[in-house]
Design a protein around this motif. Sequence first.
Motif, PDB file in Angstrom:
ATOM      1  N   GLY A 184     -22.570 -12.665  18.362  1.00  0.00           N
ATOM      2  CA  GLY A 184     -23.004 -13.510  17.879  1.00  0.00           C
ATOM      3  C   GLY A 184     -22.783 -13.632  16.129  1.00  0.00           C
ATOM      4  N   GLY A 185     -21.397 -12.805  16.343  1.00  0.00           N
ATOM      5  CA  GLY A 185     -21.173 -12.011  14.762  1.00  0.00           C
ATOM      6  C   GLY A 185     -20.198 -12.877  14.048  1.00  0.00           C
ATOM      7  N   ARG A 186     -20.063 -13.423  12.938  1.00  0.00           N
ATOM      8  CA  ARG A 186     -18.943 -14.672  12.511  1.00  0.00           C
ATOM      9  C   ARG A 186     -18.291 -13.840  11.787  1.00  0.00           C
ATOM     10  NH1 ARG A 186     -22.997 -17.176  15.774  1.00  0.00           N
ATOM     11  NH2 ARG A 186     -22.818 -18.889  16.750  1.00  0.00           N
ATOM     12  N   GLU A 187     -18.211 -12.558  11.056  1.00  0.00           N
ATOM     13  CA  GLU A 187     -17.550 -12.587  10.538  1.00  0.00           C
ATOM     14  C   GLU A 187     -16.673 -11.431  10.761  1.00  0.00           C
ATOM     15  OE1 GLU A 187     -18.653 -13.109   6.202  1.00  0.00           O
ATOM     16  OE2 GLU A 187     -18.257 -11.669   6.029  1.00  0.00           O
ATOM     17  N   MET A 188     -15.292 -11.346   9.876  1.00  0.00           N
ATOM     18  CA  MET A 188     -14.367 -10.609  10.615  1.00  0.00           C
ATOM     19  C   MET A 188     -13.289 -10.063   9.096  1.00  0.00           C
ATOM     20  SD  MET A 188     -13.034  -8.245  12.081  1.00  0.00           S
ATOM     21  CE  MET A 188     -13.832  -8.147  13.714  1.00  0.00           C
ATOM     22  N   HIS A 189     -13.668  -8.941   8.994  1.00  0.00           N
ATOM     23  CA  HIS A 189     -12.880  -8.363   7.689  1.00  0.00           C
ATOM     24  C   HIS A 189     -11.745  -7.290   8.266  1.00  0.00           C
ATOM     25  CE1 HIS A 189     -15.535  -9.405   4.834  1.00  0.00           C
ATOM     26  NE2 HIS A 189     -16.509  -9.465   5.504  1.00  0.00           N
ATOM     27  N   ALA A 190     -11.087  -7.235   7.623  1.00  0.00           N
ATOM     28  CA  ALA A 190      -9.753  -6.612   7.734  1.00  0.00           C
ATOM     29  C   ALA A 190      -8.717  -6.412   6.747  1.00  0.00           C
ATOM     30  CB  ALA A 190      -9.038  -7.073   8.597  1.00  0.00           C
ATOM     31  N   VAL A 191      -7.692  -5.365   6.306  1.00  0.00           N
ATOM     32  CA  VAL A 191      -7.066  -4.501   5.524  1.00  0.00           C
ATOM     33  C   VAL A 191      -5.996  -4.454   6.142  1.00  0.00           C
ATOM     34  CG1 VAL A 191      -6.767  -2.412   3.854  1.00  0.00           C
ATOM     35  CG2 VAL A 191      -9.542  -3.001   4.575  1.00  0.00           C
ATOM     36  N   LEU A 192      -5.058  -5.540   5.158  1.00  0.00           N
ATOM     37  CA  LEU A 192      -3.943  -5.105   5.396  1.00  0.00           C
ATOM     38  C   LEU A 192      -2.911  -4.659   4.712  1.00  0.00           C
ATOM     39  CD1 LEU A 192      -3.332  -9.861   5.260  1.00  0.00           C
ATOM     40  CD2 LEU A 192      -4.391  -7.855   7.559  1.00  0.00           C
ATOM     41  N   SER A 193      -2.493  -3.257   5.032  1.00  0.00           N
ATOM     42  CA  SER A 193      -1.191  -2.532   4.085  1.00  0.00           C
ATOM     43  C   SER A 193      -0.095  -3.075   4.445  1.00  0.00           C
ATOM     44  CB  SER A 193      -1.472  -1.459   4.656  1.00  0.00           C
ATOM     45  OG  SER A 193      -2.823  -0.999   4.088  1.00  0.00           O
ATOM     46  N   VAL A 194       0.973  -3.119   3.421  1.00  0.00           N
ATOM     47  CA  VAL A 194       1.722  -3.560   3.289  1.00  0.00           C
ATOM     48  C   VAL A 194       3.223  -2.655   2.062  1.00  0.00           C
ATOM     49  CG1 VAL A 194       4.354  -5.245   2.293  1.00  0.00           C
ATOM     50  CG2 VAL A 194       1.846  -6.115   3.017  1.00  0.00           C
ATOM     51  N   THR A 195       4.254  -2.438   3.011  1.00  0.00           N
ATOM     52  CA  THR A 195       4.906  -1.708   2.077  1.00  0.00           C
ATOM     53  C   THR A 195       6.419  -2.168   2.599  1.00  0.00           C
ATOM     54  OG1 THR A 195       3.176   0.281   2.701  1.00  0.00           O
ATOM     55  CG2 THR A 195       5.285   1.659   2.651  1.00  0.00           C
ATOM     56  N   GLY A 196       6.841  -1.323   1.095  1.00  0.00           N
ATOM     57  CA  GLY A 196       8.009  -1.844   0.776  1.00  0.00           C
ATOM     58  C   GLY A 196       9.186  -0.601   0.468  1.00  0.00           C
ATOM     59  N   GLN A 197       9.974  -0.009   2.108  1.00  0.00           N
ATOM     60  CA  GLN A 197       9.831   1.011   1.324  1.00  0.00           C
ATOM     61  C   GLN A 197      11.873   0.831   1.057  1.00  0.00           C
ATOM     62  OE1 GLN A 197       9.690   4.477   1.774  1.00  0.00           O
ATOM     63  NE2 GLN A 197       7.771   4.121   2.921  1.00  0.00           N
ATOM     64  N   GLY A 198      12.234   1.730  -0.846  1.00  0.00           N
ATOM     65  CA  GLY A 198      13.361   1.225  -0.681  1.00  0.00           C
ATOM     66  C   GLY A 198      14.742   1.975  -0.077  1.00  0.00           C
ATOM     67  N   THR A 199      15.957   0.558   0.252  1.00  0.00           N
ATOM     68  CA  THR A 199      17.201   1.625   0.827  1.00  0.00           C
ATOM     69  C   THR A 199      17.821   2.218  -0.163  1.00  0.00           C
ATOM     70  OG1 THR A 199      18.054  -0.164   0.647  1.00  0.00           O
ATOM     71  CG2 THR A 199      16.874  -0.147   2.928  1.00  0.00           C
ATOM     72  N   THR A 200      18.980   3.335   0.086  1.00  0.00           N
ATOM     73  CA  THR A 200      19.867   3.724  -0.096  1.00  0.00           C
ATOM     74  C   THR A 200      20.897   3.170  -0.233  1.00  0.00           C
ATOM     75  OG1 THR A 200      20.026   5.308   1.381  1.00  0.00           O
ATOM     76  CG2 THR A 200      18.202   6.101  -0.367  1.00  0.00           C
ATOM     77  N   ASP A 201      21.829   3.500  -1.003  1.00  0.00           N
ATOM     78  CA  ASP A 201      23.757   3.325  -1.034  1.00  0.00           C
ATOM     79  C   ASP A 201      23.630   4.278  -0.445  1.00  0.00           C
ATOM     80  OD1 ASP A 201      22.806   1.206  -2.784  1.00  0.00           O
ATOM     81  OD2 ASP A 201      23.084   1.765  -4.634  1.00  0.00           O
ATOM     82  N   GLU A 202      25.265   4.167  -0.562  1.00  0.00           N
ATOM     83  CA  GLU A 202      26.415   4.856   0.576  1.00  0.00           C
ATOM     84  C   GLU A 202      25.507   6.560  -0.361  1.00  0.00           C
ATOM     85  OE1 GLU A 202      30.072   3.532   0.585  1.00  0.00           O
ATOM     86  OE2 GLU A 202      29.466   1.433   1.263  1.00  0.00           O
ATOM     87  N   ASP A 203      25.935   6.737  -0.877  1.00  0.00           N
ATOM     88  CA  ASP A 203      25.814   7.882  -2.177  1.00  0.00           C
ATOM     89  C   ASP A 203      24.734   8.447  -2.014  1.00  0.00           C
ATOM     90  OD1 ASP A 203      24.845   6.040  -3.743  1.00  0.00           O
ATOM     91  OD2 ASP A 203      25.909   7.148  -5.332  1.00  0.00           O
ATOM     92  N   ASP A 204      22.846   7.365  -1.297  1.00  0.00           N
ATOM     93  CA  ASP A 204      22.069   8.278  -0.979  1.00  0.00           C
ATOM     94  C   ASP A 204      21.214   8.040  -2.209  1.00  0.00           C
ATOM     95  OD1 ASP A 204      22.572   8.858   1.788  1.00  0.00           O
ATOM     96  OD2 ASP A 204      23.135  10.876   1.273  1.00  0.00           O
TER      97      ASP A 204
END
Length: 476
Positions: free
Chosen positions: A20-40
């Motif tokens: 009978g429960g009618r409410e669902m909570h969730a936490v969305l974690s979004v992570t952006g990782q920066g890439t590196t250039d050719e010289d790191d």
Amino acid sequence: MDNAIQFGLEVNQNKYLRVGGREMHAVLSVTGQGTTDEDDTPARSDPSRLVEVLVIDCSGSMADPPTKMAAAQQAAAAAINVLPDGVRFAVIEGTLQARVVYPPTKTLVTASPATRKAAKAAVTRLTASGGTAMGSWLAAARDLLPPPSSTINHVLLLTDGINQHETEEELERVLRTCAGRLVCDPRGIGEGWHPPDLLRIAAALNGTAEAVRRPADLVASFRESIRAALTKLLPDVRIRLRTVPYATVTFFKQARPTIQDLTEYATKVDERTWEIATGSWGAERREFHLCLGVEPPDDILEQDRLAARVDLVVDGELRAATATVLVHWTVNMARSARIDLSVSQVTGQEDVRQAINAGCDAYDRGDRIEAHAQWARAVALATATRDAAALDQLRHLVDIEPGGIVRLKENLSQTDIKVSMIESTQNPLHPPVPRSTAVEDQICGACGETSPPGAGRCENCGRRFEGDDPPAGVLV
């Protein structure tokens, strides 16, 4: 530069609901990782992709006291100094209307030593007169900006007043035309500004609202806002929610690093799909609180059911693996009573900040007893959840004595109250909750039922899990 960020998306939740429960909570974690250039070296934003518009409130109230206008001019000059060569920018004077005071062409100009010098000279000529109509200021900034798909559009807006010379509906119409096209960081100074105005602009335009207790602090605030804009690599990242027929979106909030209710500004793509703009992104992590209303579609229990799919979208393309929000109706009360650690942290901190704001509202209307009660409650909640940031904010309002005794500070100013309301939305990030801690259950070899991580015995049949023998002399 569009591939300079690699995204990860995770969902933390307790999927179990009582019958009978009618409410669902969730936490969305979004992570952006920066890439590196050719010289790191870490990839950086191309200055030519950033467009910066400074909007300075020049209404009559900025002249009282004169230190406000002086602080605004100093801060604007400091922000202009931070702009690297190649950034396009403009400066707008805000009164009853908006007026581009630099460049004289009323367009955008590219930052260089010469243009920075000329812009700072224009700022020194600003004077205070007229009224306050923030919607017109934002509309003027919007009309200067190129399409957001090609640039990172950032507006830094300073005000000391209330948006009193246009209706709420007029401001709202402008905000909706700006949403997804620009990010705006509103800033408050003095005692006359209205916290809901700043928070409304920040939520609609994916910015961060801040205010200063002293005019002298404005320079650092402006510099930091510009420097943060320079770290952005993507102009707009959207979260796409696709629900099943028995699930609806009750609310969607950004939970960290600032608390913002984004529900009102979600775009409905079709009957079951919503997209929420989250603004520009660099290498960073943010957390979002999703609440779904769910109706059991049938009498089937003890099965995982899909409630929603979550995607990250940039220019129509998916940027991370699809994540899912599940619901599992169960008769096992122990399962449904668990609180996921990420969800409990987010909801606990939201409760603290609601109590801070309730106390500010009460103090503002002269009810010191209610203000004390709400701030004492906020101190108790923050102490229980180890919310150090909230306790630091509360110390501007109350004295916290040994033993937990809370006393109102004497002679709190309007600035103290208003700045505290803005700061209550700031919610620093914690280290990510280990996924194994959050969602990996233990399966009982005897009955096949699951129990939470770390449980010594099966919650269903009581059998002790292997490898969890009690220490000698301990009765179980």
